[in-house]
Design an enzyme around this catalytic site. Sequence first.
Site, mmCIF file in Angstrom:
data_model
loop_
_atom_site.group_PDB
_atom_site.id
_atom_site.type_symbol
_atom_site.label_atom_id
_atom_site.label_comp_id
_atom_site.label_asym_id
_atom_site.label_seq_id
_atom_site.Cartn_x
_atom_site.Cartn_y
_atom_site.Cartn_z
ATOM 1 N N GLU A 1 0.851 -1.183 0.000
ATOM 2 C CA GLU A 1 0.000 0.000 0.000
ATOM 3 C C GLU A 1 0.894 1.242 0.000
ATOM 4 O OE1 GLU A 1 -2.274 0.618 3.580
ATOM 5 O OE2 GLU A 1 -3.758 1.885 2.584
ATOM 6 N N LYS B 1 -9.607 2.188 -2.514
ATOM 7 C CA LYS B 1 -9.862 1.714 -1.142
ATOM 8 C C LYS B 1 -11.258 2.127 -0.702
ATOM 9 C CE LYS B 1 -7.433 1.821 3.346
ATOM 10 N NZ LYS B 1 -6.194 2.328 3.977
ATOM 11 N N CYS C 1 -5.695 -2.672 2.621
ATOM 12 C CA CYS C 1 -5.487 -2.469 4.055
ATOM 13 C C CYS C 1 -6.773 -2.619 4.868
ATOM 14 C CB CYS C 1 -4.826 -1.111 4.297
ATOM 15 S SG CYS C 1 -3.978 -1.032 5.908
#
Lengths: 373, 373
Positions: free
Chosen positions: B133, B207, B248
Amino acid sequence: MNAAIEMLSSSSLQQLHNSSISPIYNTSTFRFFYRNLHRHSFSSNKGKVSYSSGTTPIASILSKTTTSMASEFKPQEARVPPAIPPPNPPITKFKIALCQLMVTTDKEINISHARQVIEDAAEKGAQLILLPEIWNSPYSNDCFPVYAEDIDAGGGGSPSTAMLSELSRSLKITIVGGSIPERSGDKVYNTCCVFGTDGKLKAKHRKIHLFDIDIPGKMTFKESKTLTAGETPTIVDTDVGRIGIGICYDIRFQELAAIYAARGAHLICYPGAFNMTTGPLHWELLQRARAADCQLYVATCSPARDTGSSYVAWGHSTLVGPFGEVLATTEHDETTVISEIDYSLIEQRRNESSISESTSGGSLSARRCSEIE
Amino acid sequence: MNAAIEMLSSSSLQQLHNSSISPIYNTSTFRFFYRNLHRHSFSSNKGKVSYSSGTTPIASILSKTTTSMASEFKPQEARVPPAIPPPNPPITKFKIALCQLMVTTDKEINISHARQVIEDAAEKGAQLILLPEIWNSPYSNDCFPVYAEDIDAGGGGSPSTAMLSELSRSLKITIVGGSIPERSGDKVYNTCCVFGTDGKLKAKHRKIHLFDIDIPGKMTFKESKTLTAGETPTIVDTDVGRIGIGICYDIRFQELAAIYAARGAHLICYPGAFNMTTGPLHWELLQRARAADCQLYVATCSPARDTGSSYVAWGHSTLVGPFGEVLATTEHDETTVISEIDYSLIEQRRNESSISESTSGGSLSARRCSEIE
């Protein structure tokens, strides 16, 4: 009795291989779009439940751009129904007892032994007692029909639950009674009974996900040979909080835990008898995952290990906190794990790292995925 | 392009505390009933997708017995849509490289360093490269807008992804390009690009679940200060299988993984930068849980730990197999983890312990929970 009618969507993991349907697309990239399918409004007035619903028929959407969809999306309205926060529990801190019982082939001995262990735990201050899966009978397909009891008949028809009812009333404790084989008509279920401090049966959970496993050379067991699967999740308000129930293999299904979390559970209890293969692989992993994902307490209770039995239980009854942390556990011998639950930690953990509020754009679960390009 | 339109229900964990609505019932026991709300039929004809739908309007059900409901329930028809098994992957065994890169404040250095590491991994036989990330920029709200690139502009507008495109084509590898800050209009996203062996951009995942955390004295970070949340799951067919993407914090949301599993993913890739608080608590737990629940592969890739940076990454890039077993991992220093993926294990694990077929009575997820008594 007031009834609240809700549509609760569950996730889509299952039947991955249970379908004869071929893959229906082979495009390289799928895009999911969300839309507001249903609108509901709720009002609460001093305990009286009222409910109104304005349902928009589900319609197909053919659009290759997300722009208009995104601007229409209102996450607050899209939940069907909205998840609810846990209620204020009647008690914040209390002791739970996980009674990891050694089970024999003699049902009367199993019942009298459980009685003694429950009395001892209550004596030590436990207000919630959790028993193991199938604690009144050996864990085998040969035994389930023989040891099964007619729980609905009560009294002499079900000496195991009669004992639990009597103790919960006399000791003023809540009992999540592990599970016993339940006979109902010509069917046998794997059933957990929950008794309130007044001795009344508050809930009955029939194991939804039967345990059929075949790992050549390691472990083969087919509960479905003799047992029938339950069909309903079970969540119950008790004097020690709102509790969701799953039995053993039910713990593998994250959507059951998610339903309980969305309905405001403080604690999920899983009586379970993992074995010497699946125990070391997954027992702790799954209970920690359910607790961490849902940010609530998870309690498990296994029978003690009897290496002479045909099915050897893993043991390791455990209490897990809302960060997925193991708060109390044990090995495989008979014992009672007594530990404290503090429900105020649930709110604290959620304030620190609120999975429910993490998405500026509205959470995935607040939506329906309605289109794949 | 053919389009398949589907209604995919996701679970109900979210917004537990994001609602001002009071609990709407206080009955002691809730019973959930399931019913067949929608019927769909699919047919597949040599890649041409056709679809028909007969939708039954959602209706309230007021019944206190489950008997008639249970007999009507047909799990095969109740899935909306039916989950699909993973397709036969173009390749069964291959090497994946998790490039745990040390990230500097100099974007040009970050790009040239990543180039070198990718070339080395390909040299060692890796056919799938996973980056961390935010690998081209320090992980901070101050840096995200400054280091952001206009990915859609391509070329000079996005030197980071131009390098990935060039390498994937020249080395004939698939790259799941970790993530970089993406500028799109006046918004900045945390975006993962997937490049195929032809160098083309196959998918772009923004994300979905932004990372906002506040654990007093330990960890405070609010991605939502500068970033905008993505709105769509991303699953993509590549030369190394069908891959779902999360970034994440997305890993905390089991319903995203469940959607990918239901859509036939072989592997979920999570570039992620957990920190020194959440890393030891949950990093391994969550990836093992996603893999074990969904019975597929999970790969994660973190930046290497830089104790001098404002946000200190946990490291521990890991590959997990379909039983939730850690197949390869590392500590926190810069390194490339190269390990083998064998997709035949997915089917083997599911045959041994098929979570999808475990329920004689039909799985919970095959149903809608439509009533609470």
